[in-house]
Design a protein around this motif. Structure first.
Motif, PDB file in Angstrom:
ATOM      1  N   THR A 182       0.826  -1.212   0.000  1.00  0.00           N
ATOM      2  CA  THR A 182       0.000   0.000   0.000  1.00  0.00           C
ATOM      3  C   THR A 182       0.857   1.259   0.000  1.00  0.00           C
ATOM      4  N   ALA A 183       1.854   1.313   0.881  1.00  0.00           N
ATOM      5  CA  ALA A 183       2.722   2.484   0.949  1.00  0.00           C
ATOM      6  C   ALA A 183       3.440   2.703  -0.383  1.00  0.00           C
ATOM      7  N   PHE A 184       3.919   1.621  -0.966  1.00  0.00           N
ATOM      8  CA  PHE A 184       4.620   1.714  -2.246  1.00  0.00           C
ATOM      9  C   PHE A 184       3.712   2.226  -3.352  1.00  0.00           C
ATOM     10  N   LEU A 185       2.533   1.612  -3.488  1.00  0.00           N
ATOM     11  CA  LEU A 185       1.639   1.960  -4.595  1.00  0.00           C
ATOM     12  C   LEU A 185       1.068   3.365  -4.460  1.00  0.00           C
ATOM     13  N   VAL A 186       0.697   3.760  -3.252  1.00  0.00           N
ATOM     14  CA  VAL A 186       0.153   5.112  -3.054  1.00  0.00           C
ATOM     15  C   VAL A 186       1.232   6.160  -3.338  1.00  0.00           C
ATOM     16  N   THR A 187       2.430   5.952  -2.815  1.00  0.00           N
ATOM     17  CA  THR A 187       3.524   6.893  -3.067  1.00  0.00           C
ATOM     18  C   THR A 187       3.848   6.963  -4.549  1.00  0.00           C
ATOM     19  N   LEU A 188       3.941   5.804  -5.185  1.00  0.00           N
ATOM     20  CA  LEU A 188       4.259   5.736  -6.616  1.00  0.00           C
ATOM     21  C   LEU A 188       3.184   6.412  -7.456  1.00  0.00           C
ATOM     22  N   THR A 189       1.923   6.249  -7.075  1.00  0.00           N
ATOM     23  CA  THR A 189       0.811   6.814  -7.846  1.00  0.00           C
ATOM     24  C   THR A 189       0.730   8.324  -7.691  1.00  0.00           C
ATOM     25  N   LEU A 190       0.979   8.812  -6.493  1.00  0.00           N
ATOM     26  CA  LEU A 190       0.850  10.251  -6.244  1.00  0.00           C
ATOM     27  C   LEU A 190       2.041  11.062  -6.737  1.00  0.00           C
ATOM     28  N   MET A 191       3.198  10.437  -6.862  1.00  0.00           N
ATOM     29  CA  MET A 191       4.399  11.196  -7.202  1.00  0.00           C
ATOM     30  C   MET A 191       4.286  11.943  -8.536  1.00  0.00           C
ATOM     31  N   PRO A 192       3.805  11.318  -9.628  1.00  0.00           N
ATOM     32  CA  PRO A 192       3.657  12.072 -10.880  1.00  0.00           C
ATOM     33  C   PRO A 192       2.666  13.228 -10.759  1.00  0.00           C
ATOM     34  N   VAL A 193       1.616  13.035  -9.947  1.00  0.00           N
ATOM     35  CA  VAL A 193       0.630  14.094  -9.741  1.00  0.00           C
ATOM     36  C   VAL A 193       1.285  15.288  -9.056  1.00  0.00           C
ATOM     37  N   ILE A 194       2.072  15.016  -8.021  1.00  0.00           N
ATOM     38  CA  ILE A 194       2.758  16.092  -7.303  1.00  0.00           C
ATOM     39  C   ILE A 194       3.728  16.827  -8.222  1.00  0.00           C
ATOM     40  N   ILE A 195       4.466  16.071  -9.031  1.00  0.00           N
ATOM     41  CA  ILE A 195       5.409  16.691  -9.966  1.00  0.00           C
ATOM     42  C   ILE A 195       4.676  17.610 -10.932  1.00  0.00           C
ATOM     43  N   ARG A 196       3.568  17.116 -11.486  1.00  0.00           N
ATOM     44  CA  ARG A 196       2.819  17.894 -12.479  1.00  0.00           C
ATOM     45  C   ARG A 196       2.181  19.127 -11.852  1.00  0.00           C
ATOM     46  N   VAL A 197       1.587  18.979 -10.676  1.00  0.00           N
ATOM     47  CA  VAL A 197       0.903  20.104 -10.022  1.00  0.00           C
ATOM     48  C   VAL A 197       1.888  21.204  -9.663  1.00  0.00           C
ATOM     49  N   PHE A 198       2.997  20.848  -9.036  1.00  0.00           N
ATOM     50  CA  PHE A 198       3.935  21.875  -8.591  1.00  0.00           C
ATOM     51  C   PHE A 198       4.705  22.501  -9.746  1.00  0.00           C
ATOM     52  N   ARG A 199       4.857  21.768 -10.838  1.00  0.00           N
ATOM     53  CA  ARG A 199       5.427  22.400 -12.030  1.00  0.00           C
ATOM     54  C   ARG A 199       4.441  23.389 -12.640  1.00  0.00           C
ATOM     55  N   SER A 200       3.162  23.032 -12.609  1.00  0.00           N
ATOM     56  CA  SER A 200       2.150  23.904 -13.218  1.00  0.00           C
ATOM     57  C   SER A 200       1.996  25.224 -12.477  1.00  0.00           C
ATOM     58  N   ILE A 201       2.215  25.217 -11.158  1.00  0.00           N
ATOM     59  CA  ILE A 201       2.121  26.456 -10.376  1.00  0.00           C
ATOM     60  C   ILE A 201       3.503  27.064 -10.129  1.00  0.00           C
ATOM     61  N   ASP A 202       4.521  26.493 -10.778  1.00  0.00           N
ATOM     62  CA  ASP A 202       5.896  27.010 -10.719  1.00  0.00           C
ATOM     63  C   ASP A 202       6.426  27.068  -9.288  1.00  0.00           C
ATOM     64  N   LEU A 203       6.079  26.067  -8.490  1.00  0.00           N
ATOM     65  CA  LEU A 203       6.590  25.983  -7.122  1.00  0.00           C
ATOM     66  C   LEU A 203       7.709  24.942  -7.127  1.00  0.00           C
TER      67      LEU A 203
END
Length: 362
Positions: free
Chosen positions: A9-30
């Motif tokens: 669970t820890a592996f899959l949740v972390t792995l799944t959320l990581m691309p989302v975090i990368i995309r979101v914070f790049r989009s807001i230039d943070l």
């Protein structure tokens, strides 16, 4: 079943959320932007710790019963406070004293209210049990110091995540040996999150864990280490818990002491940031991020394996051997780097400048 579920669970949740975090914070230039203090050359999202925390929390909710979680409420409360502190610091840097206040309060929750204390030194230096007040204060001190020490080694791609994986995996195994399966679940959930994060943090890194991740790892691993020290007597295979604890954290401990001494020796504040960490030494010697990480993690695993295999020779001898090995290797690396830098400068300085300096000195 519970341990496997926690890791997965820890592996899959972390792995799944990581691309989302990368995309979101790049989009807001943070992004964490390069500067003269940092070694990365590309602006990179630095709140990967959010995915690590989410994976850890989901793993605990699915793998541990609510009744068992209730007994760990102060531990979990401290974990959440440290996570929020890390997010706040990554979004807008806090003063060191402000972070220290929250770290001390988080450790207070774990130690005073959660009743997680070191207890003693397993007979090392004749100390089997600490007096009650000293035990409380000393445990808080250890948790706060080691949380920050772990934060300091998060300087190159993959290093902090790999060290967290080594420590959490070993502690998970140790808790199984002593029959503490809830604590083993916490440890293996951290290991699962580490693996999910490392797939995006290996050189060249797509995301950093930031203070959100490094302080969370440091706080959780140190708190679990305190439990390990308290419970180790219940496992026949772990007769030198103090030496094993130092072996697990040998890199954060050595690196922190080393950089603090260098800063004091050169007349700078002990908390002033610089590029004198042991991983910086390896980079300056020509290794890349991946090579530096593999060398350091390999040494960490070697020390842990040696101490675990030769526990019968005694805590003091193990700690002396470990300290001598680490300091000797560190000093050899520093000396080699100094010679390398001296040779480089000798090639840069033109001969006529050298001659003029020598005539001036005469």
């Amino acid at each position: 079943m519970g341990l496997s579920l926690a890791i997965a669970t820890a592996f899959l949740v972390t792995l799944t959320l990581m691309p989302v975090i990368i995309r979101v914070f790049r989009s807001i230039d943070l992004l964490d932007r390069p500067d003269k203090r940092k070694i990365h050359s590309v602006s990179t999202p630095s709140l990967g710790g959010i995915a690590i925390f989410a994976g850890l929390l989901m793993a605990l909710l699915l793998s541990v019963s609510l009744q068992e979680l209730a007994t760990e409420k102060y531990f979990i409360g401290g974990m959440i406070l440290i996570f929020l502190l890390g997010v706040r610091d990554d979004l807008s840097s806090l003063l060191a004293q402000h972070k220290l206040v929250v770290q001390i309060f988080s450790a207070f929750l774990v130690v005073f209210l959660g009743d997680i204390k070191i207890g003693g030194l397993n007979g090392l230096f004749g100390v089997s049990h600490f007096p009650w007040v000293f035990d409380e204060i000393f445990t808080i001190f250890v948790i706060v110091v080691m949380t920050n020490a772990f934060n300091l080694i998060d300087g190159i791609d993959g290093l902090a995540g790999c060290i967290a994986l080594v420590i959490s995996s070993y502690l998970g195994w140790a808790f199984i040996q002593s029959g503490h399966y809830v604590d083993a679940t916490f440890a293996f959930a951290l290991a699962g999150s580490s693996i999910g994060f490392l797939l995006y943090n290996w050189h060249p890194s797509k995301v950093f864990m930031g203070d959100t991740g490094s302080m969370l790892f440091g706080f959780m691993l140190t708190s679990l280490l305190v439990k390990f020290l308290a419970f180790s007597g219940q496992a026949e295979t772990l007769v030198s818990p103090v030496a094993i604890s130092l072996a697990l954290f040998v890199l954060p401990v050595y690196d922190t002491l080393r950089v603090v001494l260098i800063r004091l020796f050169t007349g700078r504040p002990p908390l002033a940031p610089d590029r004198n960490h042991i991983h910086h030494v390896l980079l300056k010697m020509g290794l890349n991020h991946a090579q530096s990480t593999l060398w350091l993690v390999g040494y960490n695993i070697l020390i842990v394996a040696l101490v675990t295999s030769f526990q019968q020779i005694g805590e003091l001898w193990l700690m002396l051997i470990m300290t001598l090995m680490t300091v000797t290797i560190g000093a050899a690396l520093d000396r080699k780097l100094m010679r390398r830098e001296a040779a480089r400068l000798a090639k840069i300085i033109p001969p006529e400048i050298k001659m003029s300096k020598s005539h001036t000195s005469v």
